[in-house]
Design a protein around this motif. Sequence first.
Motif: not given
Length: 218
Positions: A94-100
């Motif tokens: 879930a968190w990894a879907t956020v743009e860096p």
Amino acid sequence: MKTLQFYFDPVSPYAALAFERLPEALVGISYQVEYRPVLFAGILHVVGQKGPAEIESKRQWTFRHVAWLADQLKIALDTPARHPFNPLPLLRLAWATVEPGQPAGTPNRLTVEKIFRHVWQSAGADANDPVRLAALKQDLAPKQDPESEAIKEQLRVATEQAIALGVFGVPTIAVDGRLFWGLDSLPMLAAYLNGEPWFDSGAWEAAAVARPGVLRKH
């Protein structure tokens, strides 16, 4: 427009039901939601409690209760093949879907919906089945590596922030420094967002004042 922070862990059936119910519960109200995945087990460790599924009689009640609630609310709910299960792969995904590079970024509703339905609307399949997890990852197309140290740290920080705020369970919705816990708090949240006078009368604060009583010895 109010900003709501929805703290959740996909291991929780109540969080799944609250997620599905939220739009209907707040119909007609102007708001936006930040979905914040947190590790429920980490919260339980800090507050010194066992999870509902770790107490057999409570586990039985929990799943009878959520099955009835789902039926009443006309929401599909299938208990996964294994529960409790390790939610870390889903939380990190879930968190990894956020743009860096977006420190304030959180997963969007579609991402969270797919994760919840992967667990709770998949005909009782194993939430941690490697094939299913791989398919979900491909579907969500994360912007970052879910197993990277940066993502692990993001989840840890989000959980610690929730604990510091006073979150003790999931789902919890935070708004204006007030915490609304559980599926059954949604009508109370709606009342607050609609400006019900009770919340500004001092009753909210007064109800939380500790009264001297018997203390259990450990």
